[in-house]
Design a protein around this motif. Sequence first.
Motif, PDB file in Angstrom:
ATOM      1  N   PHE A  30       0.828  -1.208   0.000  1.00 12.72           N
ATOM      2  CA  PHE A  30       0.000   0.000   0.000  1.00 12.72           C
ATOM      3  C   PHE A  30       0.867   1.266   0.000  1.00 12.72           C
ATOM      4  O   PHE A  30       0.498   2.273  -0.617  1.00 12.72           O
ATOM      5  CB  PHE A  30      -0.941   0.005   1.217  1.00 12.72           C
ATOM      6  CG  PHE A  30      -2.073  -0.963   1.095  1.00 12.72           C
ATOM      7  CD1 PHE A  30      -2.894  -0.969  -0.020  1.00 12.72           C
ATOM      8  CD2 PHE A  30      -2.334  -1.881   2.106  1.00 12.72           C
ATOM      9  CE1 PHE A  30      -3.958  -1.858  -0.137  1.00 12.72           C
ATOM     10  CE2 PHE A  30      -3.384  -2.775   2.010  1.00 12.72           C
ATOM     11  CZ  PHE A  30      -4.198  -2.767   0.883  1.00 12.72           C
ATOM     12  N   MET A  79       1.833   1.698  -3.477  1.00 14.33           N
ATOM     13  CA  MET A  79       0.673   2.115  -4.257  1.00 14.33           C
ATOM     14  C   MET A  79       0.323   3.589  -4.040  1.00 14.33           C
ATOM     15  O   MET A  79      -0.364   4.197  -4.876  1.00 14.33           O
ATOM     16  CB  MET A  79      -0.539   1.247  -3.911  1.00 14.33           C
ATOM     17  CG  MET A  79      -0.527  -0.127  -4.541  1.00 14.33           C
ATOM     18  SD  MET A  79      -2.045  -1.036  -4.140  1.00 14.33           S
ATOM     19  CE  MET A  79      -1.910  -2.414  -5.291  1.00 14.33           C
ATOM     20  N   THR A 100      -7.358   8.617  -3.611  1.00 14.58           N
ATOM     21  CA  THR A 100      -6.798   7.260  -3.688  1.00 14.58           C
ATOM     22  C   THR A 100      -5.529   7.148  -2.860  1.00 14.58           C
ATOM     23  O   THR A 100      -5.322   6.143  -2.151  1.00 14.58           O
ATOM     24  CB  THR A 100      -6.483   6.892  -5.152  1.00 14.58           C
ATOM     25  OG1 THR A 100      -7.685   6.956  -5.918  1.00 14.58           O
ATOM     26  CG2 THR A 100      -5.894   5.486  -5.246  1.00 14.58           C
ATOM     27  N   MET A 131      -4.828   4.693   0.285  1.00 15.45           N
ATOM     28  CA  MET A 131      -3.721   3.745   0.323  1.00 15.45           C
ATOM     29  C   MET A 131      -2.922   3.876   1.620  1.00 15.45           C
ATOM     30  O   MET A 131      -2.515   2.879   2.217  1.00 15.45           O
ATOM     31  CB  MET A 131      -2.801   3.945  -0.888  1.00 15.45           C
ATOM     32  CG  MET A 131      -3.392   3.555  -2.237  1.00 15.45           C
ATOM     33  SD  MET A 131      -3.891   1.807  -2.339  1.00 15.45           S
ATOM     34  CE  MET A 131      -5.683   1.971  -2.147  1.00 15.45           C
TER      35      MET A 131
END
Length: 293
Positions: A24, A27, A206, A210
């Motif tokens: 994560f 990401m 987003t 994350m």
Amino acid sequence: MSEKQKAIFYIVCSAFFFALMNMFVKMAGDLPAIQKSFFRNFVAFFMALFLLMRSGAGFSFQKKNLPAFFGRSIFGTLGILCNFYSVDHLLLSDASILNKLSPFFAILSSYFILKEKITPIQGTAVAVAFGGALLVVKPGFAMAGVLVPSLIGVAGGLFAGVAYTLVRVLGQRGERGPFIVLFFSAFSCIVTLPFLIFDYHPMTGTQILMLLFAGLSAAGGQFTITAAYTHAPAREVSVYDYTQIVFAAALGFIFFSQIPDFWSIIGYCIIAGVAVWMFVYTARKDRSSKAGK
């Protein structure tokens, strides 16, 4: 399930959670490691705060242990920053295996901090593990774009090893695990907050999501690894923590199409193999000492 089987289950779960945390973090994209570290520890702070308030034990601690608390927090924060930087710039599995040098650095730091002697077997294990790390780092023929984050990843393992040694010091002095986590998380957030304010990089929804998932995964890893060590001694189950490399390699392949090169895979095998060897050696030594009593 036996106590040891429960411990193995929990530590494999923790390895999966920490591999998810790194995934994560990667990401979350092109954000400073300090910004990622802040949000990761921000979530952990409130999780630890909730546990302390729920237990009703309060926030008391021994003032004489403040140097150990600050030392654990300083080295722990540096370890996270280095780990997150290497995660952003290396294969997920490479960054994970370099961070897993921390148990070997813990052996060295225990010599200086706890005055624990290093046996020839432990010294050999540390030397061989460093040899495996060199295969991952590849200092002789790696490009600067890979070499620098690799060395930072090794430094992250060093800082984490010292931090774990100081956690052990605090545990031996009777300090509670949730308070150690709370102190560390609060310290890390306070230290990184000025950098966050003056060099804040705007984040998309987003990216925020994350980083929240990274924090939750980290908390899951902390809780399950704590549960593991309440069911069995670290020397009996810590080797299973190296399953994180398998999880990291699988997640790296699935989500980032990353495939480790031949030398990195050999390095993984050497480092994990040394850990297994130390595990078997310690288990046999414990059985022998018990039989002699």
